[in-house]
Design a protein around this motif. Sequence first.
Motif, mmCIF file in Angstrom:
data_model
loop_
_atom_site.group_PDB
_atom_site.id
_atom_site.type_symbol
_atom_site.label_atom_id
_atom_site.label_comp_id
_atom_site.label_asym_id
_atom_site.label_seq_id
_atom_site.Cartn_x
_atom_site.Cartn_y
_atom_site.Cartn_z
ATOM 1 N N ASP A 160 -8.500 2.236 -25.827
ATOM 2 C CA ASP A 160 -8.274 1.749 -24.478
ATOM 3 C C ASP A 160 -9.097 0.396 -23.953
ATOM 4 O OD1 ASP A 160 -6.813 3.876 -24.580
ATOM 5 O OD2 ASP A 160 -8.069 5.168 -23.589
ATOM 6 N N GLN A 161 -10.381 0.452 -24.850
ATOM 7 C CA GLN A 161 -10.982 -0.890 -24.357
ATOM 8 C C GLN A 161 -10.623 -1.913 -25.260
ATOM 9 O OE1 GLN A 161 -15.158 -0.453 -23.870
ATOM 10 N NE2 GLN A 161 -15.143 1.794 -23.414
ATOM 11 N N ARG A 162 -10.199 -1.909 -26.431
ATOM 12 C CA ARG A 162 -10.197 -3.095 -27.537
ATOM 13 C C ARG A 162 -8.781 -3.046 -27.858
ATOM 14 N NH1 ARG A 162 -10.597 -6.752 -30.192
ATOM 15 N NH2 ARG A 162 -11.963 -7.402 -32.033
ATOM 16 N N HIS A 163 -7.606 -2.170 -27.608
ATOM 17 C CA HIS A 163 -6.255 -2.313 -27.817
ATOM 18 C C HIS A 163 -6.059 -2.607 -29.287
ATOM 19 C CE1 HIS A 163 -5.420 -1.563 -23.738
ATOM 20 N NE2 HIS A 163 -6.335 -2.411 -23.314
ATOM 21 N N THR A 164 -6.954 -2.177 -30.363
ATOM 22 C CA THR A 164 -6.557 -2.443 -31.586
ATOM 23 C C THR A 164 -6.804 -1.221 -32.315
ATOM 24 O OG1 THR A 164 -6.789 -3.542 -33.697
ATOM 25 C CG2 THR A 164 -8.445 -3.889 -31.824
ATOM 26 N N LEU A 167 -21.105 -0.976 -33.873
ATOM 27 C CA LEU A 167 -21.052 -0.261 -32.345
ATOM 28 C C LEU A 167 -22.189 0.555 -32.080
ATOM 29 C CD1 LEU A 167 -17.380 1.145 -32.325
ATOM 30 C CD2 LEU A 167 -18.254 -0.781 -31.088
ATOM 31 N N ALA A 168 -22.935 0.863 -33.117
ATOM 32 C CA ALA A 168 -24.260 1.737 -32.878
ATOM 33 C C ALA A 168 -25.168 0.963 -31.844
ATOM 34 C CB ALA A 168 -24.900 2.072 -33.963
ATOM 35 N N LYS A 169 -25.126 -0.216 -31.762
ATOM 36 C CA LYS A 169 -26.062 -1.173 -31.216
ATOM 37 C C LYS A 169 -25.480 -1.238 -29.830
ATOM 38 C CE LYS A 169 -29.475 -3.779 -32.216
ATOM 39 N NZ LYS A 169 -30.689 -2.985 -32.288
ATOM 40 N N ILE A 170 -24.180 -1.332 -29.600
ATOM 41 C CA ILE A 170 -23.703 -1.592 -28.213
ATOM 42 C C ILE A 170 -23.232 -0.217 -27.532
ATOM 43 C CG2 ILE A 170 -21.716 -2.610 -26.852
ATOM 44 C CD1 ILE A 170 -21.669 -4.232 -29.826
ATOM 45 N N LEU A 171 -22.844 0.820 -28.425
ATOM 46 C CA LEU A 171 -22.277 2.054 -27.510
ATOM 47 C C LEU A 171 -23.095 3.258 -28.322
ATOM 48 C CD1 LEU A 171 -18.457 1.343 -28.267
ATOM 49 C CD2 LEU A 171 -19.876 0.911 -26.168
ATOM 50 N N PRO A 172 -24.399 3.356 -28.227
ATOM 51 C CA PRO A 172 -25.209 4.188 -29.016
ATOM 52 C C PRO A 172 -24.707 5.916 -28.934
ATOM 53 C CG PRO A 172 -26.452 3.395 -27.106
ATOM 54 C CD PRO A 172 -25.199 2.550 -27.258
ATOM 55 N N MET A 173 -24.282 6.217 -27.603
ATOM 56 C CA MET A 173 -23.792 7.424 -27.253
ATOM 57 C C MET A 173 -22.422 7.855 -27.896
ATOM 58 S SD MET A 173 -26.032 9.293 -25.820
ATOM 59 C CE MET A 173 -27.430 8.445 -25.805
ATOM 60 N N PHE A 174 -21.526 6.771 -27.830
ATOM 61 C CA PHE A 174 -20.293 6.880 -28.596
ATOM 62 C C PHE A 174 -20.371 7.171 -29.955
ATOM 63 C CE2 PHE A 174 -15.910 6.149 -29.658
ATOM 64 C CZ PHE A 174 -16.002 5.628 -30.998
ATOM 65 N N VAL A 199 -16.283 -7.361 -29.038
ATOM 66 C CA VAL A 199 -17.280 -5.814 -28.959
ATOM 67 C C VAL A 199 -18.434 -5.643 -28.143
ATOM 68 C CG1 VAL A 199 -18.302 -4.410 -30.656
ATOM 69 C CG2 VAL A 199 -16.205 -5.626 -31.432
ATOM 70 N N GLU A 200 -18.829 -6.804 -27.920
ATOM 71 C CA GLU A 200 -20.221 -7.046 -27.174
ATOM 72 C C GLU A 200 -20.014 -6.354 -25.462
ATOM 73 O OE1 GLU A 200 -22.839 -8.307 -28.234
ATOM 74 O OE2 GLU A 200 -22.121 -9.229 -30.095
ATOM 75 N N THR A 201 -18.632 -6.729 -25.132
ATOM 76 C CA THR A 201 -18.226 -6.190 -23.741
ATOM 77 C C THR A 201 -18.071 -4.814 -23.596
ATOM 78 O OG1 THR A 201 -15.998 -6.977 -24.059
ATOM 79 C CG2 THR A 201 -17.552 -8.383 -23.321
ATOM 80 N N MET A 202 -17.752 -4.018 -24.908
ATOM 81 C CA MET A 202 -17.530 -2.653 -24.693
ATOM 82 C C MET A 202 -18.535 -1.737 -23.612
ATOM 83 S SD MET A 202 -15.759 -2.188 -28.319
ATOM 84 C CE MET A 202 -14.728 -0.555 -27.939
ATOM 85 N N THR A 203 -17.939 -1.016 -22.906
ATOM 86 C CA THR A 203 -18.832 -0.057 -22.144
ATOM 87 C C THR A 203 -19.047 1.659 -22.774
ATOM 88 O OG1 THR A 203 -17.069 0.763 -20.753
ATOM 89 C CG2 THR A 203 -18.035 -1.214 -20.034
#
Lengths: 633, 493, 497
Positions: free
Chosen positions: C353-357, C366-373, C445-449
């Motif tokens: 939904d965020q990256r559409h691919t 992603l571990a850096k940007i989305l740790p909980m995910f 990827v940087e801008t993903m929440t």
Amino acid sequence: MEEQSHLQCIAALAVLLPLVGSALWFSLGKKFGEKFVSIGAVSFLALSFACIAYIFFTATLPLRINFFQWLPLGTSSVSFAFLFDPLSLALSMVVTGVGTLIHLYATGYMHGDAGFGRFFSYLNLFVFSMLMLTLSDSLPGLFLGWEGVGLCSYLLISFWFTDEANASAGKKAFIVNRVGDFGFLLAMFCIFKVFGALSIPEILQTVQAGNFSGDDLFWTRLACFGLVLGAAGKSAQIPLYVWLPDAMAGPTPVSALIHAATMVTAGVYLCCRMQPLFLLHLDVLNVIAYMGAITAFFAATIAIFQNDIKKVLAYSTISQLGYMFLAVGLGAPVAAYFHLITHAFFKALLFLGAGSVIHGLHHEQDMRHMGGLRTKMPITFWCMTIGVLAIAGVPPLSGFVSKDEILHNVWGNHDWTLVALAFTTAFMTAFYMGRLWIMTFFGKFRGHHEAHESPWTMTSVLVILAAASALAGILNWPHLWGGSETLGTYLSTVVQALIHHAEDPAHALQSSLTLAVVSSLVGLAGLTIAYFRYRNFSGEEFSSPAFRPFQNKYYIDELYDAIVVKNLRMFGKFLWKVVDGFVLDGVLNGSAALASRTSTYLRQLQTGLMQQYALWIWIGFLILLLGAWTGRS
Amino acid sequence: MFEKLIQDSMTALPMLHWPILACLVLVVNLFGRGGPQFYLGFVALGLIASLSWDIAIFNNELRETVFSGGVVWDSYAQVFTIIAKAMVLVVTLTVFPVAGLQTKFFKSAFDQTAEFLVCLLLSGMGVSILASAADLTSLFLGLEIMSIGLYCLCGFYRADVRSTESGFKYLMIGAFSTAIFLYGVAFIYGATGETSYALIAQKMTTLAGDPLVKLGVLFTLAGLAFKLAFVPFHLNTADVYEGAPTPVTGYLATIVKVGVLAASLRLLWGVLESVSGMWISSWIALCALSIVIGNVVALQQRTMKKLLAFSSISHAGFMGLGLLVSNPQSGDVFPLMSYIIVYSAMSLGLFALLTYLENGEKPLLIEDLRGLVRKKVWVSLALGIFIFGLAGIPPFAGFMIKFWIFQALIEQGYWTAAWIGVLGSLLGAAYYLKVLMTIFISEEEGSLISYAPPRDPILSLRLVVIAATLLTLLGGVRPQLYAHWIFSTLALK
Amino acid sequence: MLNSNYLLVLFAFPFLATLIVSMVRGRGQAVTWVSIALALGYFIVVLLGLTVTELRYEATWFLPLGLKYGLYLDSYAYYLILLSSFLTLLALFYSRGVVEKKITAYHALFHALQATVVACLLCDDLVFFYVFWEAMLIPMYFIIGVWGGQRRLYATMKFFLYTFAGSLFMLLGLIAVYIYYYKATGVWTASFQTLMEYFQTNPMPVTVQSWIFLTFVLSFAIKVPLFPFHTWLPDAHVEAPTAGSVILAGILLKMGTYGLMRFAVPLFPEAAQAFAGPLCFLSVVGIILGALVAWQQTDIKKLIAYSSVSHLGFVTLGIFMMTETGWNGAYLQMINHGISTGALFLLVGFLYDQRHTRDISAYGGLAKILPMFTLILVVMTLSSVALPGTNGFVGEFLILLGSFQSNTASWIWVVLASVGVILGVIYMLHMIQKLCYGKPSKPEVETMTDLTWKEWVLYSPLVALVFFMGIYPIWFLGPIQEKTAGIFATIAPFLAK
């Protein structure tokens, strides 16, 4: 029975504290900062150590504490239960003891790292899994700890995951461990098939008591081989050792705790624990012995040519583990266990020393850029010296006593290949440790950064460990030399030694003394040769091509990659493209295409011309007529 | 002499309702200047009246041969007449919206609504005669009355070349088939010397292997197969169905097949039971071929009516199998009857929707229906239900009727027929799904979305569609709706 | 309260929910909340029946030829209904902001899908089991068709026709059983219970039993999917919307294995015995092929789809080896697979939904940007890799341990299947490394929440279940054990000693 419940809550506390801790540091690590996490982590570990020590000193062994049922297996069932007996208590004491020290050390080493909380959470999780492994009463419980430590080593090796190499090193470790676990799983299935239960005391009882039919012996033999494969995977022996050198990508306290002191010894613990089962199949014990000896020799040869200080220690660990397996293989588990304990002390000391050197030189790991550090880092130097002397087997340090014990047993076994391998490895160990010692601390400084001594949190741990590795020898001082062999008697209730030196006492004393002198001479020789070779070391060495294979670790990694990984990947592609894509989908789409092609063909019959219709109808009718006519009259 | 005639006609009155109504329409047409709506209303009311009359006087045990042996008026005849009247009523209701239209295309065609209805009614009479024929001659009579009515119905849009082509082709093939049929009848008459079913049946027991009888049976079978449009004889169906006006195509696809099936049920099982060895294997071959080839050719069809033409061929194949497994003596006719009722309901409902949707100028392509669900939700829902029903996909009635047939086939051991039926319904599902995909799933805009049909679907069409959808939807989940009626009326087990 | 009326409520509630949802007019939001409320309501209704062991409902609607709307609920059916209502609730809650077009139809179809699945699980009558077994395809056909990806037309057509073709063969097998019973006893009935009791005392001759068993197995194998019939799954999963994939992987695949455990093996034990060898071979090939091919995929959803093939290979192995522990493990693994793969698809949906691919190389670090995910993803990977302590291990361990003791087929299959344990780690860690580790190099990827409270509501029950069932599976395995014991008591005389 309240005494039981009293012990039950202490045991639960000992094991669950690290688990609770790991959850705490992971979630609150960022918010409360390093101070909170470091104090918390070390105190949780110390508390857990205290509980284990309490049980060690007060409880009457063997003590079985049951919690609740876990897996229903039809007739029998597996439950979460702890078994406190000499074997498990000794190892868990080491795990929590050395663990606490290393936690203290790590607070210094990891200072300022972004993932400080995450690191300690993984470390605590590791201690929890290791305790589950050592204390579990059933094989699946042990397997839970077994894979738990595998997971933690994966998480900790790839701790600095931004660097792709660390991540793949972690992945490699987990996968190779899983190959070992496959063996362990298979062993469990065979054991269940023969004994119908998976709780260790039950199995061992039936083994001692029972006599086995030919069929059962087949399954127990398969089980033993499975356990050996599992142990080889976890303790990095010959076929599955490739992951340990790469595991050095993790932070040094991790290497010290997991890849030197505790996790890698799990294989030895398993073999000692299931020793009665192995005694049914002496040929499997022989296999273990040879595996251990060859791994020891093989790893030692590689260690000599490594330039990265941590790689040298990694191969040295593999080699020392080889010794332990050699001892187990020869039916001397007490010697193996003693070496395991002393090895935990001095190898942890060496790793932490190396860590403090690396810390001092701002993450410089190549020995060729070190040298002359004895003046700049005196405490580290003196502690490392004790460690090097201990591992080289210089009397009266602990390494000498435990290794001599093993050499004594090897000699008693009269298998000359093993004896040759054992003694040459002893010499090579002394040589490469000497080389490491001299290249880092003697000669002139070849590095770039200005070295400085590590903070007190790190050096205090070094001192404690140095003392331990120096004095650990008295734990099992052999009778012949007036010692009381406390560890031997302690473990004798659980494991029994095979080789009994039947000669008269006088002759035995005389032969053990000569053996002790020979082994210490071998150690000292290795050290002196290393000293003279590297005294004024300038920087490059082993240039001649003859050493090429040794420096590249016999190209084993490349070999594995070529044989296993590349073929599997190709087979995967083949399965995807050919089997799925071409064959199965081909059949599907083909039949759909066939239907539509026949339909377009039949559609052409609909020309719209009446005459053609009439013609086709008559042909159809005639066929029908003939069919009916020639069929049943 | 007249009393017998009057008495016979009183017993077989339901059959005579058709001509009475037809003559009334002709007479009214002479005087009155009523518009198309008036005639349609008149016929509809007439049919409703006669239907209620028939249901009122329905008598299960009645079994009388009337008109000097030509016709036997028993529960079969009454049931099939009721079914025929119901279907003709549905067709007239479907014609309502079309007839009222004044566009160029329809105007020229529908100023003779009366003639259209007369042909329709007389053709209906043919169906009743077929269902109650007890003599080869009256069988032939019924067949011809039904067909002649149809020839002019098919070619009713005189201004449209496709309609005349359809009428003409139907006539040619009709004549062709009647010739073959008569040839067969002649052989049977030659072999047995009788034309009445009862007597032939007795003679047949002694003439088991007679080649003349075999030839006769096969030729009669071919004649019937023409009308049922089984595969080797189906070639003209696509063009006839495409050209004929859509309500007439609906009529062709359902009522014609029902009538001929009723006749062949009586002829094959009633009369030729003893020589069944001769015709059973070729009948199975005919049905199997129709199911498979009907569905295969339908895969590539692009126009809606041609697709439904081939789908009706495969359904005819299934009904043939239904006939195969039914046994009139013991009254075990449930699979065939349930298939006839539910299939006709679904087809007539679908054709009613097509009459409403198509704009007459050009044939209704499947592409035109693309993305219909975005604009006409209710119409597409109904279309979806009918298509799922015809495809035989469960929870809809279409599946249950196939289930009864498979169950009877396996019970009587016709395994090959069962496997072929399974293969056929799989192929069927393929092209029905393609149609569903265009209606519900495709993104593009079909021409029909923008095309607002000039006339809103007045009450009659809505009634037909709602009734048909209810039967398809509920019939699957609770087949009691039609099962109970069949069991009670036909005094079956 | 827990009597046969409860069964009727269980049966009718989702159908009513479908009607109510399709009736709701007004803006999208209204429909979404009504549908979620109904899904929650149904989940609670199902939870009420937690203590049920066996319930039976005899419908008074008598149909021709002895077909009856008998409903029968036992623990096998119950836990799958619980899983289905739970996953439908999660899927609908997930697709709140995600779906824009035709929201009413979307929610109505999901409720219809649940209705048909529950009806299929509850049906005691073989024919109506078949009716709802096919009816399940229709809502799924539209869900994939209307809200799917680019190649959705091909994918949904393939999905529908493949399963439909297989089931048609089962139809004939089913009717053969129905007729065989009629010929033997002169009574028309397709009620599974009566058939079971009858065939237990006087079983069919093995030859007849074999081909009917094969038609059943063919239809269920396509659904599971078993090795040669699995090629529809990757296409269906890749093209299906996220919620559709969750339900398809979570529930529809389990209907195949449920069918095997409930109908195919108990009705035809000797035939199951005869074909155990080849079927185990297919399961093992499925395990290894699924794992190896998943390793090569660049599309995450295809990777997870092939992992499902591998996981369900374990389940079918457990079933065909015909041991009690194996069956308990197989059933538990069905539920586990529903949880872990359902969660994995929700996670992939979160990324999509965020990256559409869905291309795996589009992410990284992603571990850096989305740790909980990453934490949730790692937990779910551990569950699907069967790490001890998670639910995956309990299932797999019971299957492999139980099957090793079986004497219906050789133990070599279990050894080969255990190799799947290693392969499982390879492709899962490969995915984790490609997605989460390494430097986050791409700007998008940087801008993903990271996860918000909405996601936590979705994932926390799943994570809790993974660990709870890993540590304390007894609460769940108790009733399952009784049911398996019951089945094995009936088929024990036919099993080889």
